[in-house]
Design an enzyme around this catalytic site. Structure first.
Site, mmCIF file in Angstrom:
data_model
loop_
_atom_site.group_PDB
_atom_site.id
_atom_site.type_symbol
_atom_site.label_atom_id
_atom_site.label_comp_id
_atom_site.label_asym_id
_atom_site.label_seq_id
_atom_site.Cartn_x
_atom_site.Cartn_y
_atom_site.Cartn_z
ATOM 1 C CG HIS A 264 -18.355 -46.432 20.552
ATOM 2 N ND1 HIS A 264 -18.001 -46.195 21.847
ATOM 3 C CD2 HIS A 264 -17.261 -46.189 19.813
ATOM 4 C CE1 HIS A 264 -16.739 -45.848 21.890
ATOM 5 N NE2 HIS A 264 -16.265 -45.837 20.674
ATOM 6 C CD GLU B 37 -9.087 -25.531 9.534
ATOM 7 O OE1 GLU B 37 -10.218 -26.037 9.482
ATOM 8 O OE2 GLU B 37 -8.097 -26.162 9.931
ATOM 9 C CG ASP C 144 -12.727 -25.149 12.085
ATOM 10 O OD1 ASP C 144 -13.494 -24.996 13.046
ATOM 11 O OD2 ASP C 144 -11.977 -26.134 11.970
ATOM 12 C CB CYS D 26 -11.607 -30.737 2.678
ATOM 13 S SG CYS D 26 -10.626 -29.749 3.808
HETATM 14 C C1 PEP Z 1 -13.190 -27.750 8.225
HETATM 15 O O1 PEP Z 1 -12.985 -27.049 9.222
HETATM 16 O O2 PEP Z 1 -13.882 -27.385 7.244
HETATM 17 C C2 PEP Z 1 -12.632 -29.101 8.129
HETATM 18 C C3 PEP Z 1 -12.760 -29.841 7.043
HETATM 19 O O3 PEP Z 1 -12.011 -29.596 9.236
HETATM 20 P P1 PEP Z 1 -12.803 -30.209 10.498
HETATM 21 O O4 PEP Z 1 -14.259 -30.293 10.141
HETATM 22 O O5 PEP Z 1 -12.166 -31.523 10.756
HETATM 23 O O6 PEP Z 1 -12.523 -29.180 11.540
HETATM 24 MG MG MG Z 2 -11.422 -27.582 10.607
#
Ligand code: PEP
Ligand code: MG
Length: 574
Positions: free
Chosen positions: A191, A433, A457, A504
Site C-alpha cells: 500500500h 497474449e 504475457d 498495451c
Molecule cells: C499484458 O499481458 O501485456 C497486459 C497488458 O496485461 P497484464 O499486464 O495486466 O497481464
Molecule cells: Mg496480460
C-alpha cells in the site's frame, strides 16, 4: 563520508529532506493472566476498542478521501470490514473466555491471520498481512488508551524511513512535507507503494538493514529513478541531484508543449497514443497528459482490496465515470483478468500448480457466468455514457471469443428489452497474449473488432518464462525474434482484415520497441499516462519508412542480442 545505498525502485522522482524514522509504535500486548471474574471486563474493553477503532478509521478515511485517490481511501474500508469480520471477532472473544486478557487475545488472533496471509503465494495477499498487523496494533493501543504516532505533525521536508509502512501511516502522507519513503520491505503492490505513486512521492524498498544505517534528522537524498539513497550528502552531491531534479522538471514542462498535438511520425503516419488505467482515480493523469483514449482499463483492481465481489451498480458507476470523462474518445475496458498472480481470496478458488497456465482470465469468466454477466451488464449500461469497446483477456481459441461475445450480445438484448430501446453496437476485441491467438490471428480477425497485444504475457508464454520468476528472467526476452515474429503476424492479420491492432504491454513504452512496432505498422500504443508525452515526442522524430527496413531485418536475426544490436546500430545508439 556520504554513502550511497541502492534498493528497489517503487516510485520515481528525486527528494531531499531530513530522515524521519517511523518506528512501528512498539506497542506490546501484555501477557497478564486473568481470572474468570475478569472475563466480562476484558470482553467489554475489547468491544470498546473496536468501537473506537471504527471512529478512528472512519475519520482517517474521510481525511484520506479528501487529499488522496479512492484506491488509497479504500484501504480503510478493508480495515473497517476486518473489524466487523465475525470470524476474527469470535476468535478473540473465545480467546478471552479461555482466560487471555483482551490485549493478548487480539495479538494471538492477529498472529493466526497474519500467518495465514503470509503463507499465501501472491505478493498481493502477503501484503494483506500488514493490514492485519495495523488493525491489531490499533486495537491493542485502544485497549491500553495509547495514542498511535502519526505523520500529520510533520512540518518540514522529510524522507520517511521505516521497516515497513503501515497503510494507516501511508495514508497520512502529505507530499508537501514528505519528500520520499524508504522501507526495508514491501513490493510494488504494497500500500505504501500504491499511495506513493498516486502522490508522486519518490519511494524505494528492499533495503533490509536501512534502520541500522540511518539516524533521525540526518540529511538524505532519495532518487526514485535509480533506486539510490544518498546519506549525509556532500554539497557537490546536493548540487548534482538538484540539477537532475531541475532537468527532470524542465523536461516535463517542455513536453507539455505537445499537449493538443497529434501523434505523428516525421513522414506523417498517425499512431494512437492511449492510456492504461486501473480505475477512475487515474483520470486526472489521463487528461493532464493528453491521452487520446483509454487503451486498457484493468478492471480487476475494482475486485481487489475488498472482501466480496463488487456489485453491478458499483461497477456501473466506475465504468460510467471513465466513459463520461473521456467524452467520445475510445475507452477499451478489459473484462476481469484474474488468476495467475492476481488472486481474489474471497472467491476461495482451488490452488493450482501452474496458475499462469490455469483457469485464469476469460477461462475463469466463461466458467463463472454469473460473475461475467454482472460485469457485462454493468459495461452495457455504462456504454450509453461514452465510446466503449470491450476487450476479453487471454483468449486462446476462437470458440472462447465467440462464447464471450455471445454472452455480451445476450445481456445487451436483455437490457435493451428492459429499457425499451436499442443501444449502439459495442465493439468487442481481444488481447493477443498467447502464442495460439497470435498464430491464428488471421482466422480470429474475421471474428473480432480489434486486437490489442498484451506483450507482458505474450513474452512469457512464447519464451515459456514466468514473468515473475527472477530465476528465468534472462529468458524473458522482449526482443527475441520469436516474439517479434508473432507480433508482426498479428499486425499483418489485422491489416489484411481491416481490423486495427494496438499494444498495451510494457513493451509499448520502450523507444527501441516503439521503433520496431512503428515499422511493423502498429495502429495504437497504450501506456502509463505519465509516459505519453515523451513517446509523442519520440514518434515525431522517427520515420515509418525508415523503421520498416529495420523491422524487416530483425525477423531473420538469430537472437535477441542480434536484434538489439541491429536496432541500436540503425538508431545510431551505438
Ligand atoms: C499484458 O499481458 O501485456 C497486459 C497488458 O496485461 P497484464 O499486464 O495486466 O497481464
Ligand atoms: Mg496480460
Amino acid at each position: 563520508m556520504p554513502e550511497i545505498i541502492t534498493g528497489l525502485k517503487l516510485s520515481e522522482g528525486i527528494g531531499f529532506g531530513s530522515i524521519f524514522i517511523s518506528k512501528r509504535t512498539d506497542i506490546e500486548a501484555s501477557d497478564r493472566e486473568i481470572d474468570a471474574d475478569q472475563i466480562e471486563e476484558e470482553i467489554s474493553a475489547y468491544k470498546e476498542s473496536i468501537q473506537e477503532a471504527h471512529i478512528q478509521l472512519r475519520k482517517l478515511r474521510e481525511n484520506v478521501g479528501e487529499h488522496l485517490d479512492e484506491d488509497s481511501a479504500a484501504i480503510f474500508d478493508a480495515h473497517i470490514m476486518m473489524l466487523d469480520d465475525p470470524g476474527f471477532n469470535e476468535h478473540i472473544i473465545n480467546s478471552i473466555n479461555n482466560f487471555n486478557n483482551a490485549e493478548k487475545a487480539i495479538r494471538l488472533a492477529g498472529e493466526v491471520y497474519i500467518t495465514k496471509f503470509e503463507s499465501l503465494d501472491s505478493e498481493y495477499m502477503k501484503a494483506r498481512a500488514l493490514d492485519v498487523k495495523d488493525i491489531c496494533m490499533r486495537l491493542v493501543a485502544n485497549v491500553q488508551g495509547v495514542q498511535l504516532t502519526d505523520l500529520t505533525h510533520v512540518d518540514e521536508p522529510v524522507v520517511v524511513v521505516a521497516d515497513e509502512l503501515t497503510p494507516s501511516a501511508s495514508a497520512q502522507l502529505d507530499s508537501k512535507y514528505i519528500k520520499g519513503i524508504i522501507t526495508a520491505a514491501g513490493g510494488m503492490t504494497s500500500h505504501s507503494a500504491i499511495i506513493a505513486r498516486s502522490l508522486n512521492i519518490p519511494a524505494i524498498s528492499g533495503v533490509p538493514d536501512i534502520l541500522s544505517k540511518v539516524t533521525h534528522g540526518e540529511d538524505i537524498i532519495i532518487d526514485g529513478f535509480e533506486g539510490d539513497i544518498v546519506l549525509s550528502p556532500t554539497e557537490v552531491e546536493m548540487a548534482a541531484y538538484s540539477e537532475k531534479q531541475k532537468a527532470q522538471e524542465e523536461r516535463e514542462e517542455k513536453l507539455k508543449d505537445l499537449i493538443g498535438k497529434e501523434t505523428k511520425t516525421l513522414d506523417g503516419i498517425n499512431i494512437g497514443l492511449y492510456a492504461n488505467i486501473k480505475g477512475p482515480e487515474d483520470l486526472n493523469d489521463v487528461s493532464s497528459n493528453d491521452a487520446e483514449g483509454i487503451g486498457l482499463y484493468r478492471t480487476e483492481f475494482l475486485y481487489m482490496n475488498r472482501m466480496n465481489l463488487p456489485s453491478e451498480e458499483e461497477q456501473f458507476e466506475a465504468y460510467k465515470a471513465v466513459l463520461s470523462d473521456m467524452d467520445d474518445k475510445p475507452v477499451i475496458i478489459r473484462t476481469l483478468d484474474i488468476g495467475g498472480d492476481k488472486e481474489l481470496s474471497y472467491l476461495n478458488l482451488p490452488k493450482e500448480s501452474n496458475p499462469f497456465l490455469g483457469e485464469r482470465s476469460i477461462r475463469f469468466l466463461l466458467k463463472n457466468e454469473e460473475i461475467f454477466k454482472t460485469q457485462l451488464r454493468a459495461l452495457i449500461r455504462a456504454s450509453e455514457h461514452g465510446n466503449l469497446k470491450v476487450m476479453f483477456p487471454m483468449v486462446t481459441t476462437i470458440d472462447e471469443f465467440n462464447r464471450a461475445k455471445a454472452l455480451l450480445i445476450e445481456e445487451k438484448e436483455k437490457y435493451e428489452a428492459e429499457i425499451g430501446k436499442e443501444l449502439s453496437e459495442i465493439a468487442a476485441g481481444i488481447m493477443v497474449e498467447t502464442p495460439s491467438a497470435a498464430m491464428i490471428s488471421d482466422q480470429l480477425a474475421k471474428h473480432v473488432d480489434f486486437f490489442s497485444i498484451g506483450s507482458n504475457d505474450l513474452i512469457q508464454y512464447t519464451m515459456a518464462a514466468d514473468r515473475l520468476n527472477e530465476q528465468v528472467s534472462d529468458l524473458y526476452q522482449t526482443y527475441h525474434p520469436s516474439v517479434l515474429g508473432l507480433i508482426k503476424k498479428v499486425i499483418d492479420s489485422g491489416r489484411n482484415n481491416n481490423k486495427w491492432v494496438g499494444i498495451c504491454g510494457e513493451m509499448a513504452c520502450d523507444h527501441k520497441s516503439i521503433a520496431l512496432l512503428t515499422g511493423f505498422g502498429i495502429d495504437e500504443l497504450s501506456v502509463s499516462p505519465k509516459k505519453i508525452l515523451g513517446i509523442r515526442e519520440y514518434i515525431s522524430e522517427i520515420k515509418k519508412t525508415d523503421m520498416e527496413q529495420l523491422s524487416e531485418s530483425v525477423l531473420s536475426c538469430d537472437s535477441a542480442e542480434d536484434v538489439l544490436y541491429l536496432i541500436e546500430e540503425h538508431l545510431n545508439l551505438t
